[in-house]
Design an enzyme around this catalytic site. Structure first.
Site, PDB file in Angstrom:
ATOM      1  N   ASP A  99       0.830  -1.210   0.000  1.00  0.00           N
ATOM      2  CA  ASP A  99       0.000   0.000   0.000  1.00  0.00           C
ATOM      3  C   ASP A  99       0.863   1.258   0.000  1.00  0.00           C
ATOM      4  O   ASP A  99       1.954   1.269   0.571  1.00  0.00           O
ATOM      5  CB  ASP A  99      -0.912  -0.024   1.238  1.00  0.00           C
ATOM      6  CG  ASP A  99      -2.067   0.956   1.101  1.00  0.00           C
ATOM      7  OD1 ASP A  99      -2.395   1.352  -0.038  1.00  0.00           O
ATOM      8  OD2 ASP A  99      -2.641   1.328   2.140  1.00  0.00           O
ATOM      9  N   ARG A 102       0.013   7.641  -2.805  1.00  0.00           N
ATOM     10  CA  ARG A 102       0.624   8.742  -2.042  1.00  0.00           C
ATOM     11  C   ARG A 102       2.049   9.014  -2.501  1.00  0.00           C
ATOM     12  O   ARG A 102       2.503  10.153  -2.549  1.00  0.00           O
ATOM     13  CB  ARG A 102       0.571   8.425  -0.534  1.00  0.00           C
ATOM     14  CG  ARG A 102      -0.787   8.722   0.074  1.00  0.00           C
ATOM     15  CD  ARG A 102      -0.953   8.056   1.391  1.00  0.00           C
ATOM     16  NE  ARG A 102      -1.223   6.622   1.229  1.00  0.00           N
ATOM     17  CZ  ARG A 102      -1.193   5.748   2.202  1.00  0.00           C
ATOM     18  NH1 ARG A 102      -0.859   6.133   3.421  1.00  0.00           N
ATOM     19  NH2 ARG A 102      -1.487   4.485   1.988  1.00  0.00           N
ATOM     20  N   HIS A 127       2.105   3.274  -9.136  1.00  0.00           N
ATOM     21  CA  HIS A 127       1.941   1.823  -9.331  1.00  0.00           C
ATOM     22  C   HIS A 127       3.106   1.264 -10.153  1.00  0.00           C
ATOM     23  O   HIS A 127       3.576   0.152  -9.897  1.00  0.00           O
ATOM     24  CB  HIS A 127       0.615   1.536 -10.040  1.00  0.00           C
ATOM     25  CG  HIS A 127      -0.595   1.939  -9.238  1.00  0.00           C
ATOM     26  ND1 HIS A 127      -0.727   1.614  -7.910  1.00  0.00           N
ATOM     27  CD2 HIS A 127      -1.707   2.650  -9.563  1.00  0.00           C
ATOM     28  CE1 HIS A 127      -1.882   2.097  -7.457  1.00  0.00           C
ATOM     29  NE2 HIS A 127      -2.487   2.738  -8.435  1.00  0.00           N
ATOM     30  N   SER A 136      -7.456  -5.534  -5.157  1.00  0.00           N
ATOM     31  CA  SER A 136      -8.515  -6.134  -4.343  1.00  0.00           C
ATOM     32  C   SER A 136      -9.846  -6.140  -5.073  1.00  0.00           C
ATOM     33  O   SER A 136     -10.049  -5.381  -6.042  1.00  0.00           O
ATOM     34  CB  SER A 136      -8.659  -5.364  -3.019  1.00  0.00           C
ATOM     35  OG  SER A 136      -9.340  -4.137  -3.230  1.00  0.00           O
ATOM     36  N   TRP A 143     -11.921  -2.157  -7.904  1.00  0.00           N
ATOM     37  CA  TRP A 143     -12.680  -1.804  -9.111  1.00  0.00           C
ATOM     38  C   TRP A 143     -13.400  -0.475  -8.942  1.00  0.00           C
ATOM     39  O   TRP A 143     -13.762   0.176  -9.921  1.00  0.00           O
ATOM     40  CB  TRP A 143     -13.731  -2.873  -9.427  1.00  0.00           C
ATOM     41  CG  TRP A 143     -13.169  -4.194  -9.835  1.00  0.00           C
ATOM     42  CD1 TRP A 143     -13.163  -5.335  -9.090  1.00  0.00           C
ATOM     43  CD2 TRP A 143     -12.545  -4.545 -11.081  1.00  0.00           C
ATOM     44  NE1 TRP A 143     -12.567  -6.362  -9.787  1.00  0.00           N
ATOM     45  CE2 TRP A 143     -12.182  -5.910 -11.010  1.00  0.00           C
ATOM     46  CE3 TRP A 143     -12.253  -3.840 -12.258  1.00  0.00           C
ATOM     47  CZ2 TRP A 143     -11.548  -6.584 -12.055  1.00  0.00           C
ATOM     48  CZ3 TRP A 143     -11.617  -4.515 -13.300  1.00  0.00           C
ATOM     49  CH2 TRP A 143     -11.272  -5.860 -13.192  1.00  0.00           C
ATOM     50  N   LEU A 173      11.145 -20.318  -4.919  1.00  0.00           N
ATOM     51  CA  LEU A 173      10.183 -19.495  -4.178  1.00  0.00           C
ATOM     52  C   LEU A 173       8.823 -19.564  -4.857  1.00  0.00           C
ATOM     53  O   LEU A 173       8.719 -19.376  -6.069  1.00  0.00           O
ATOM     54  CB  LEU A 173      10.665 -18.031  -4.160  1.00  0.00           C
ATOM     55  CG  LEU A 173       9.700 -16.992  -3.596  1.00  0.00           C
ATOM     56  CD1 LEU A 173       9.702 -17.015  -2.072  1.00  0.00           C
ATOM     57  CD2 LEU A 173      10.059 -15.590  -4.069  1.00  0.00           C
ATOM     58  N   ARG A 207       2.175  -4.857   6.129  1.00  0.00           N
ATOM     59  CA  ARG A 207       1.429  -3.852   5.366  1.00  0.00           C
ATOM     60  C   ARG A 207       2.229  -2.566   5.363  1.00  0.00           C
ATOM     61  O   ARG A 207       2.591  -2.045   6.429  1.00  0.00           O
ATOM     62  CB  ARG A 207       0.047  -3.587   5.959  1.00  0.00           C
ATOM     63  CG  ARG A 207      -0.702  -2.531   5.107  1.00  0.00           C
ATOM     64  CD  ARG A 207      -2.147  -2.347   5.468  1.00  0.00           C
ATOM     65  NE  ARG A 207      -2.783  -1.432   4.522  1.00  0.00           N
ATOM     66  CZ  ARG A 207      -4.027  -1.521   4.078  1.00  0.00           C
ATOM     67  NH1 ARG A 207      -4.787  -2.491   4.501  1.00  0.00           N
ATOM     68  NH2 ARG A 207      -4.507  -0.645   3.230  1.00  0.00           N
ATOM     69  N   ARG A 252      -4.748  -2.069   8.883  1.00  0.00           N
ATOM     70  CA  ARG A 252      -5.944  -2.882   8.652  1.00  0.00           C
ATOM     71  C   ARG A 252      -5.625  -3.916   7.581  1.00  0.00           C
ATOM     72  O   ARG A 252      -4.624  -3.818   6.868  1.00  0.00           O
ATOM     73  CB  ARG A 252      -7.121  -2.003   8.229  1.00  0.00           C
ATOM     74  CG  ARG A 252      -6.848  -1.109   7.024  1.00  0.00           C
ATOM     75  CD  ARG A 252      -8.090  -0.314   6.606  1.00  0.00           C
ATOM     76  NE  ARG A 252      -7.795   0.641   5.556  1.00  0.00           N
ATOM     77  CZ  ARG A 252      -7.680   1.973   5.744  1.00  0.00           C
ATOM     78  NH1 ARG A 252      -7.838   2.494   6.956  1.00  0.00           N
ATOM     79  NH2 ARG A 252      -7.408   2.766   4.724  1.00  0.00           N
ATOM     80  N   SER A 279      -7.926  -4.852   5.076  1.00  0.00           N
ATOM     81  CA  SER A 279      -8.583  -4.530   3.799  1.00  0.00           C
ATOM     82  C   SER A 279      -8.956  -5.778   2.996  1.00  0.00           C
ATOM     83  O   SER A 279      -8.717  -5.846   1.792  1.00  0.00           O
ATOM     84  CB  SER A 279      -7.706  -3.587   2.959  1.00  0.00           C
ATOM     85  OG  SER A 279      -7.432  -2.401   3.656  1.00  0.00           O
TER      86      SER A 279
HETATM   87  C1  IPE Z   1      -5.361  -2.763  -0.176  1.00  0.00           C
HETATM   88  O1  IPE Z   1      -5.062  -1.424  -0.303  1.00  0.00           O
HETATM   89  C2  IPE Z   1      -5.318  -3.448  -1.504  1.00  0.00           C
HETATM   90  C3  IPE Z   1      -4.010  -3.569  -2.135  1.00  0.00           C
HETATM   91  C4  IPE Z   1      -2.873  -3.188  -1.637  1.00  0.00           C
HETATM   92  C5  IPE Z   1      -4.017  -4.193  -3.419  1.00  0.00           C
HETATM   93  P1  IPE Z   1      -6.203  -0.307  -0.427  1.00  0.00           P
HETATM   94  O2  IPE Z   1      -5.510   0.979  -0.585  1.00  0.00           O
HETATM   95  O3  IPE Z   1      -7.177  -0.677  -1.480  1.00  0.00           O
HETATM   96  O4  IPE Z   1      -6.914  -0.408   0.990  1.00  0.00           O
HETATM   97  P2  IPE Z   1      -7.867   0.625   1.731  1.00  0.00           P
HETATM   98  O5  IPE Z   1      -8.911   1.054   0.743  1.00  0.00           O
HETATM   99  O6  IPE Z   1      -7.027   1.781   2.158  1.00  0.00           O
HETATM  100  O7  IPE Z   1      -8.411  -0.115   2.904  1.00  0.00           O
HETATM  101  C1  IPE Z   2      -1.732   0.154  -3.285  1.00  0.00           C
HETATM  102  O1  IPE Z   2      -1.441   1.504  -3.323  1.00  0.00           O
HETATM  103  C2  IPE Z   2      -1.894  -0.445  -4.649  1.00  0.00           C
HETATM  104  C3  IPE Z   2      -3.270  -0.806  -4.995  1.00  0.00           C
HETATM  105  C4  IPE Z   2      -4.300  -0.743  -4.198  1.00  0.00           C
HETATM  106  C5  IPE Z   2      -3.501  -1.253  -6.352  1.00  0.00           C
HETATM  107  P1  IPE Z   2      -2.584   2.587  -3.298  1.00  0.00           P
HETATM  108  O2  IPE Z   2      -2.946   2.922  -4.714  1.00  0.00           O
HETATM  109  O3  IPE Z   2      -3.724   2.145  -2.462  1.00  0.00           O
HETATM  110  O4  IPE Z   2      -1.849   3.813  -2.642  1.00  0.00           O
HETATM  111  P2  IPE Z   2      -2.465   4.864  -1.637  1.00  0.00           P
HETATM  112  O5  IPE Z   2      -2.996   4.117  -0.464  1.00  0.00           O
HETATM  113  O6  IPE Z   2      -3.553   5.606  -2.365  1.00  0.00           O
HETATM  114  O7  IPE Z   2      -1.316   5.743  -1.299  1.00  0.00           O
HETATM  115 MG    MG Z   3      -4.128   2.403  -0.488  1.00  0.00          MG
END
Ligand code: IPE
Ligand code: IPE
Ligand code: MG
Length: 239
Positions: free
Chosen positions: A16, A20, A33, A61, A65, A127, A177, A183, A185
Site C-alpha cells: 500500500d 501517495r 503503481h 482487491s 474496481w 520461491l 502492510r 488494517r 482490507s
Molecule cells: C489494499 O489497499 C489493496 C491492495 C494493496 C491491493 P487499499 O488501498 O485498497 O486499501 P484501503 O482502501 O485503504 O483499505
Molecule cells: C496500493 O497503493 C496499490 C493498490 C491498491 C492497487 P494505493 O494505490 O492504495 O496507494 P495509496 O494508499 O492511495 O497511497
Molecule cells: Mg491504499
C-alpha cells in the site's frame, strides 16, 4: 543482516502507498503503481535470497474496481506489461508464479497471460510467488464453501482450508502492510488467523531490502504462542 535469525517460511504483503508516493511527487497515481512494480521485483529477489519459501502479495482487491476508471485501466495495462517483461527473468531465478483471485471478470488476454506465466514457471522450486489479483478474503471463503456444497461435503475448518485459494501453501507467518494503515482490507482473512502482523510507515515504492530485513528482525522478536502460555513455549524452545 543477522545470520542467526529465523526467516519466515511464508511472508504476505499488502503493498500500500503507491498513490501517495506519486502524489508527493505531483505525478499521476499510475506512476506510483509503476514504481511499485519495480519495488515488487526487488522484494521477490530479496525474499528468494533470504530463503523465504513463499511470498504472497496483494496487487488488486475485489474493492479496487471502485477506483477511477483511468487508474483501473492503468493497473490492468501495467500488469499486462509486467507479465510480458518480468516472467522470463523471474523464472530464471527459480520463481513459481500463481495468480490468486476471481478470474472470470478479467480480460481474455490477462487470463491467458496468467495461465502462461503459471505454466512457464510451474517447475520452479526456489520461491512460490502468489499474486492476489481481483482477490478478497471474503470471496475466497465463499468460493471454498460453494465448492464443498457442490461436492456434497460438510463444511469444517479442514475441508474449507483444502478448497481455499492458498491451499497449496502453509498459512503466512508474517503479514506486512506498508503505507501506514493498520488494517487488512479484506486480505487473507482466513489464512492470517495466527500470522504476525507488521505495519510499516514506508510507502510501498520505498520498501526495499533493508526494510524487509527490519520486518524480519521484528518477526524474530515476537513470541508465537498459538493459544498456549509463554511458559509452555519457553520450555519447548529450551530443550
Ligand atoms: C489494499 O489497499 C489493496 C491492495 C494493496 C491491493 P487499499 O488501498 O485498497 O486499501 P484501503 O482502501 O485503504 O483499505
Ligand atoms: C496500493 O497503493 C496499490 C493498490 C491498491 C492497487 P494505493 O494505490 O492504495 O496507494 P495509496 O494508499 O492511495 O497511497
Ligand atoms: Mg491504499
Amino acid at each position: 543482516m543477522a545470520t542467526d535469525r529465523l526467516v519466515p517460511h511464508h511472508i504476505a504483503v499488502v503493498m500500500d502507498g503507491n498513490g501517495r508516493w506519486a502524489n508527493r511527487r505531483f505525478l499521476p497515481r499510475v506512476a506510483g503503481h509503476k514504481q511499485g512494480v519495480d519495488a515488487l521485483h526487488e522484494c521477490v529477489k530479496a525474499c528468494a535470497e533470504r530463503g523465504v519459501k513463499v511470498l504472497t502479495v496483494f496487487a488488486f482487491s475485489s474493492e479496487n474496481w471502485e477506483r477511477p476508471a483511468d487508474e483501473v485501466s492503468g493497473l490492468m495495462a501495467l500488469l499486462a506489461k509486467a507479465l510480458a517483461r518480468k516472467v522470463a527473468q523471474l523464472s530464471i531465478n527459480g520463481i513459481q508464479i500463481h495468480f490468486i483471485g476471481e478470474r472470470d471478470s478479467l480480460s481474455d488476454s490477462l487470463k491467458r497471460g496468467f495461465e502462461q506465466a503459471e505454466n512457464a514457471t510451474a517447475h520452479n522450486l526456489k520461491l512460490i510467488f502468489n499474486i492476489c489479483f481481483n482477490y478478497g478474503g471474503r470471496w475466497d471463503i465463499a468460493q471454498a464453501a460453494s465448492k464443498l456444497i457442490a461436492k456434497g461435503l460438510s463444511i469444517t475448518p479442514a475441508s474449507l482450508n483444502s478448497e481455499m485459494s492458498l491451499g497449496h501453501v502453509p498459512d503466512p507467518d508474517l503479514v506486512i502492510r506498508t503505507g501506514g494503515e493498520q488494517r487488512l482490507s479484506n486480505f487473507l482473512l482466513w489464512q492470517a488467523a495466527y500470522s504476525e502482523l507488521y505495519f510499516s510507515d514506508k510507502l510501498w515504492p520505498d520498501f526495499d531490502a533493508a526494510a524487509l530485513d527490519e520486518a524480519i528482525d521484528e518477526f524474530n522478536r515476537r513470541e508465537r504462542r498459538f493459544g498456549k502460555t509463554s511458559e509452555q513455549i519457553q520450555s519447548k524452545t529450551a530443550v
